[in-house]
Structures are given as C-alpha cells and as structure tokens.
Write a protein that holds these residues in place. Structure first.
Motif, mmCIF file in Angstrom:
data_model
loop_
_atom_site.group_PDB
_atom_site.id
_atom_site.type_symbol
_atom_site.label_atom_id
_atom_site.label_comp_id
_atom_site.label_asym_id
_atom_site.label_seq_id
_atom_site.Cartn_x
_atom_site.Cartn_y
_atom_site.Cartn_z
ATOM 1 N N PRO A 1 1.377 14.028 -6.512
ATOM 2 C CA PRO A 1 1.096 13.808 -4.941
ATOM 3 C C PRO A 1 -0.519 14.765 -4.871
ATOM 4 C CG PRO A 1 3.437 14.518 -4.666
ATOM 5 C CD PRO A 1 3.421 13.755 -6.607
ATOM 6 N N THR A 2 -1.278 15.988 -6.072
ATOM 7 C CA THR A 2 -1.687 16.556 -5.964
ATOM 8 C C THR A 2 -2.913 16.660 -7.163
ATOM 9 O OG1 THR A 2 -0.247 18.296 -7.701
ATOM 10 C CG2 THR A 2 -0.084 18.516 -5.881
ATOM 11 N N LYS A 3 -2.972 14.898 -7.056
ATOM 12 C CA LYS A 3 -3.694 14.895 -8.210
ATOM 13 C C LYS A 3 -4.615 13.900 -7.664
ATOM 14 C CE LYS A 3 -2.256 15.177 -12.223
ATOM 15 N NZ LYS A 3 -2.696 16.448 -13.446
ATOM 16 N N SER A 4 -6.137 13.804 -8.355
ATOM 17 C CA SER A 4 -7.273 12.971 -8.047
ATOM 18 C C SER A 4 -8.119 13.457 -6.574
ATOM 19 C CB SER A 4 -7.355 11.888 -7.852
ATOM 20 O OG SER A 4 -6.908 10.786 -8.533
ATOM 21 N N LEU A 5 -8.351 14.503 -5.940
ATOM 22 C CA LEU A 5 -8.635 15.725 -4.755
ATOM 23 C C LEU A 5 -10.093 14.969 -4.316
ATOM 24 C CD1 LEU A 5 -7.438 19.369 -5.092
ATOM 25 C CD2 LEU A 5 -6.352 17.725 -4.567
ATOM 26 N N GLU B 1 1.057 -1.238 0.120
ATOM 27 C CA GLU B 1 -0.365 -0.086 -0.295
ATOM 28 C C GLU B 1 0.606 1.385 -0.063
ATOM 29 O OE1 GLU B 1 -0.049 -2.021 2.318
ATOM 30 O OE2 GLU B 1 -2.222 -3.386 1.846
ATOM 31 N N LYS B 2 1.838 1.400 0.572
ATOM 32 C CA LYS B 2 2.518 3.274 0.874
ATOM 33 C C LYS B 2 3.788 2.630 -0.300
ATOM 34 C CE LYS B 2 6.874 4.291 3.484
ATOM 35 N NZ LYS B 2 7.347 4.177 4.713
ATOM 36 N N ALA B 3 3.459 1.832 -0.930
ATOM 37 C CA ALA B 3 5.162 1.989 -2.226
ATOM 38 C C ALA B 3 4.414 2.175 -3.425
ATOM 39 C CB ALA B 3 5.489 0.461 -2.699
ATOM 40 N N ALA B 4 2.526 1.552 -4.083
ATOM 41 C CA ALA B 4 1.804 2.404 -4.648
ATOM 42 C C ALA B 4 1.263 3.350 -3.958
ATOM 43 C CB ALA B 4 0.393 1.534 -4.034
ATOM 44 N N PHE C 1 -1.253 14.882 1.145
ATOM 45 C CA PHE C 1 -1.485 14.771 2.721
ATOM 46 C C PHE C 1 -1.070 13.169 3.295
ATOM 47 C CE2 PHE C 1 -4.552 13.279 5.389
ATOM 48 C CZ PHE C 1 -4.819 14.059 6.730
ATOM 49 N N PHE C 2 -1.925 12.014 2.121
ATOM 50 C CA PHE C 2 -1.836 11.055 3.021
ATOM 51 C C PHE C 2 -0.091 10.963 2.687
ATOM 52 C CE2 PHE C 2 -5.688 11.036 1.503
ATOM 53 C CZ PHE C 2 -6.234 10.552 2.683
ATOM 54 N N GLN C 3 0.996 10.991 2.061
ATOM 55 C CA GLN C 3 1.992 10.753 2.122
ATOM 56 C C GLN C 3 3.054 11.454 3.182
ATOM 57 O OE1 GLN C 3 2.931 11.964 -2.516
ATOM 58 N NE2 GLN C 3 2.213 10.273 -2.800
ATOM 59 N N LYS C 4 2.454 12.399 3.603
ATOM 60 C CA LYS C 4 3.414 13.115 4.278
ATOM 61 C C LYS C 4 2.668 12.831 5.522
ATOM 62 C CE LYS C 4 4.419 18.038 5.494
ATOM 63 N NZ LYS C 4 3.882 19.238 5.663
ATOM 64 N N TYR C 5 1.719 12.725 5.898
ATOM 65 C CA TYR C 5 1.407 11.694 7.138
ATOM 66 C C TYR C 5 0.612 10.759 7.463
ATOM 67 C CZ TYR C 5 0.911 16.700 8.004
ATOM 68 O OH TYR C 5 0.873 18.066 8.195
ATOM 69 N N TRP C 6 1.349 9.701 6.375
ATOM 70 C CA TRP C 6 1.844 8.449 6.362
ATOM 71 C C TRP C 6 2.380 7.385 7.899
ATOM 72 C CZ3 TRP C 6 0.064 4.612 3.107
ATOM 73 C CH2 TRP C 6 -0.193 3.289 4.043
ATOM 74 N N ASP C 7 2.731 7.941 8.951
ATOM 75 C CA ASP C 7 2.610 7.624 9.567
ATOM 76 C C ASP C 7 1.520 7.746 10.671
ATOM 77 O OD1 ASP C 7 5.354 6.855 9.392
ATOM 78 O OD2 ASP C 7 6.369 8.618 10.225
ATOM 79 N N VAL C 8 0.823 8.724 10.698
ATOM 80 C CA VAL C 8 -0.637 8.706 10.865
ATOM 81 C C VAL C 8 -1.246 8.187 10.541
ATOM 82 C CG1 VAL C 8 -1.381 10.584 12.763
ATOM 83 C CG2 VAL C 8 0.627 11.303 11.985
ATOM 84 N N ASP D 1 -13.320 16.787 0.531
ATOM 85 C CA ASP D 1 -12.089 17.241 1.375
ATOM 86 C C ASP D 1 -11.301 17.681 1.151
ATOM 87 O OD1 ASP D 1 -10.959 15.372 0.980
ATOM 88 O OD2 ASP D 1 -10.948 14.374 3.292
ATOM 89 N N GLY D 2 -10.765 17.923 -0.107
ATOM 90 C CA GLY D 2 -9.134 18.227 -0.905
ATOM 91 C C GLY D 2 -8.083 18.447 -0.015
ATOM 92 N N MET D 3 -8.754 16.753 0.166
ATOM 93 C CA MET D 3 -7.077 16.390 0.814
ATOM 94 C C MET D 3 -6.610 15.544 -0.223
ATOM 95 S SD MET D 3 -6.399 16.389 4.045
ATOM 96 C CE MET D 3 -6.784 16.867 5.571
ATOM 97 N N PRO D 4 -5.201 15.793 -0.947
ATOM 98 C CA PRO D 4 -4.779 16.236 -1.939
ATOM 99 C C PRO D 4 -4.264 14.015 -1.676
ATOM 100 C CG PRO D 4 -3.350 17.279 -1.472
ATOM 101 C CD PRO D 4 -4.728 16.851 -0.592
ATOM 102 N N LEU D 5 -3.031 13.275 -2.345
ATOM 103 C CA LEU D 5 -2.319 12.614 -2.454
ATOM 104 C C LEU D 5 -1.151 12.750 -1.373
ATOM 105 C CD1 LEU D 5 -2.742 10.902 -5.202
ATOM 106 C CD2 LEU D 5 -3.918 9.520 -3.413
#
Length: 412
Positions: free
Chosen positions: A22-26, A13-16, A35-42, A29-33
């Motif tokens: 990073p900024t495609k398919s918002l 999942e993480k590798a994919a 966000f998930f890349q930067k806060y993956w630990d959370v 709620d306006g959350m881009p990819l």
C-alpha cells in the motif's frame, strides 16, 4: 509462456492493484497505492481505462517517480553459513569476495535489458515493447523548497525506478551475471566452495547492490573473476565500487599470498564480512517468555501464512502457531493478523509476561502506541492492544529479520 503473456486481458486491474504494497512508489502528488485501494469505488473506472488503453495501444503517459530503498533479499542465512566455513577452514585456501555494485538500479542500460528480454530469453516482441514503455517513459521532477513549486524535470536514458516491476527486471538482468559465472565454473575456470560432503557447490550469491563470490584462493580464480566483471560492466553499464568491495581468506592462506590476490582483485582484505554476520537469538530474562512472529504473503493467491514460536528463558519451546490465512490482499494485512494470532494465543494460554519480537516495524509501532493506525486493519491493531492490556508488562519489540531467521534455525 508467450501465449499467456499476450492473451486478451481480463478484469485483472483491481486484483493486481490490491496485491501491491500500500505505501510503496509514491507519486509527486504523494498518493500511495493505499489511496487507490481504499477509494477504488471512486477512481477504479478511470484507472482501468488508463491501463486498458496502454495495453491495447502500447502508449503510456509520462510517469514521475521517486526511488526509495534498494531491493532486499534474504540470502543472509546461506551467506552466513558459507562465510563461517571460510573463517573456520584450516585445511584449504578459499575466499569470499564481496562486491559493492555502485548505483545498481540507476545504471541499468535499457538496450541491455531489451536485448536480454527479446533475444536471450525469447519473450514476445509486443510484450517486451510494453515492458520497455513502462521503463523508458519515466521522468523526475524537482521541487524548490523556497516556494514549493515544481520547476523542471529530468528524463533519464537508463536506470530502473523502484516499483513492483523493477525487482523482476533487475533479477532477469542479474541472471546474465549468474550465467557468466556458471559457464566459467562448468569449464573449470572457477572452483566455487563446497562446505561439506553432499552439499552443492556454491560460487555466488546475488543481493540488490551487493554480491558474494566464493572460490579457491588462487591467481587463476582471481583473474577469471576480474575478466567476468569486466565483461558484465561493459554490457550492463554497471560499475563495481572497489573502495567498498572486500575479500576474506581462510586461515591457511599466507599473508603474502592474500596480499597478492587482493591486489589482483583490486580490493581490500578484511577478517569477515560484517553485513552478513547474524546476531544470535537472545533469551528473555528468567520468568519471562519470548514470542518470535513471522507472516508471509503469497502474491496472486490472496493467501498468506502465520508462524509464531513461544520460548522460555531456557530457550525451550512452550507453544507455537502455524496457520494458513485466506482472503488477504496485502503484506500488511497478514502482518497485522500475525500479531493478533500471537496475542490471542498468549491470552488463551496465560503466557505472561511476554516479549513479542517482530520484524514488522509498522505493526510494532502501532501496537506500542507510537503511531495511530488508521488503515483498514486498525481494528486488528485495537484487538492486539486489548490483549496486551490483560498481560501486565508484556510488549511488542522490533527485531531485524535476520534475528528471526537465526531463531528459526536454532529451533531446527
């Protein structure tokens, strides 16, 4: 291949996720990819659980999506060469037909997609069901501007939303169009074009919502093309926008003949297709240098490539960079590294004043100070700005990708 598609899933999942732009398919709620890349630990644990649940059960929560631009391909160079051949050909009657596909992504029939994946291409039934779940569980919400609240949704019955999977599905279905054209060609019903001795026969180029068809300027060719288009429209759900479609004939085709053939195709005649006319590389002023930059990201390998060519006002090459980079996770990361490699090279070899031409508008804007780059690669942009401060008058300028391609061709 089906064994690989249906093999037990590992911790991918993480590798994919980190291979996605990073900024495609918002989402709504306006959350881009990013966000998930930067806060993956959370959020990584919950994302992995949601993905695993879908892969095991085949049930996917309702999605919301926004469709931005269309799929872009870079067949422009080939299109430009063939169109140039047609415009300068004085020995035979040939033509190029530009077809505008109306709402190419939005008109994709789901049943057509499923039949192509399952029956025509032979993908495993379970894997096809997973794909169709991704396609068919999308919904679109509407936001009222008066109070800013979501007040309704639409559940479509056809179409592809823009995302990482959609271009591949679109190309798979577009392959049906290619097969229809190739079958007609193999039977001698379509002739295509060969631009020189030893060159391959070219009868079509597919773009996102445009297609170019090439062939002999004859009534039989036009009738067979219309027959293929009718079959494809009926199966796919696609519709050709005849008002935006056009045909170009070579110089030896008489006006009366071209009018008749254009009438069979039901499109207008033009002198050239403007969209694929590439702009030539422009030399810098005397005493200046110009650098053309390009970065490439290879999905699935965490590798990329950097290419930079430096030329003077006489178009002579004075230097260049060709490097492979490792441990990169997004296209933006490679693009930023490309800019830094170019600026460091220029500083080291005292190449100034210099214009850095780049087709990555985000890097150009960040290096020019129009926007602040707060991403994980902000330090790379800062390095580029530091290098620029030591090169008086040097700057980054945006150029469309086609101009970079033309420049590379001129070098060869």
């Amino acid at each position: 291949m089906n064994l690989e598609l249906c093999a037990p899933y590992q911790d991918d999942e993480k590798a994919a996720l980190f291979q996605m732009y990073p900024t495609k398919s918002l989402g709504p709620d306006g959350m881009p990819l990013e966000f998930f890349q930067k806060y993956w630990d959370v959020v990584g644990g919950e994302v992995s659980m949601a993905v695993r649940s879908f892969l095991v059960t085949g049930r996917l929560a309702r999605q919301s999506a926004f469709i931005p631009g269309r799929l872009i391909t870079d067949n422009s160079l080939i299109a430009n060469e063939v169109c140039h051949f047609i415009n300068t050909n004085v020995s035979e009657g040939v033509m190029s037909l530009k077809l505008d596909m109306s709402k190419a992504y939005d008109r994709m029939e789901w049943i057509f997609l499923e039949v192509v994946l399952l029956d025509q291409l032979g993908f495993d039934e379970h894997w096809v069901k997973l794909v169709m779940q991704c396609v068919s569980t999308v919904s679109y919400s509407f936001r009222i501007l008066i109070n800013g609240k979501l007040c309704g949704s639409l559940n479509p019955t056809r179409g592809l939303r823009q995302g990482n999977l959609s271009p591949y599905l679109f190309l798979i279905c577009a392959e049906v169009f290619s097969v229809l054209l190739e079958k007609k060609t193999s039977f001698g019903l379509l002739q295509g074009i060969t631009i020189c001795f030893g060159a391959p026969n070219i009868h079509h180029l597919l773009f996102a919502d445009n297609s170019l068809l090439f062939g002999k300027a004859s009534e039989n060719e036009c009738i067979n093309i219309r027959s293929i288009l009718a079959d494809y429209e009926a199966a796919y759900g696609q519709q050709i926008n005849l008002l935006k479609s056009e045909v170009v004939f070579s110089r030896v085709v008489f006006n009366v003949t071209s009018t008749t053939l254009a009438g069979l195709l039901e499109v207008r005649t033009v002198e050239k297709h403007e969209k694929w006319v590439l702009k030539p590389w422009v030399s810098p002023p005397a005493g200046w240098l110009k650098a053309n930059l390009d970065g490439a990201f290879q999905m699935g390998t965490n590798q990329g490539g950097i290419g930079v060519v430096f030329r003077d006002s006489t178009a002579s090459v004075v230097g260049g960079i060709c490097l492979k980079v490792f441990n990169v996770y997004t296209p933006k990361m490679v693009e930023a590294f490309t800019g830094r490699a170019a600026s460091e090279f220029a500083v080291e070899f005292h190449l100034s004043p210099l214009v850095f031409e780049y087709d990555c508008s985000k890097v150009v804007k960040a290096c020019s100070g129009y926007v602040e780059d707060e991403s994980a690669f902000g330090h790379v942009i800062a390095d580029i700005k530091t290098d620029l401060s030591t090169m008086p008058c040097s700057f980054f300028a945006h150029v469309f990708r086609e101009s970079n391609l033309v420049h590379c061709r001129q070098i060869g």
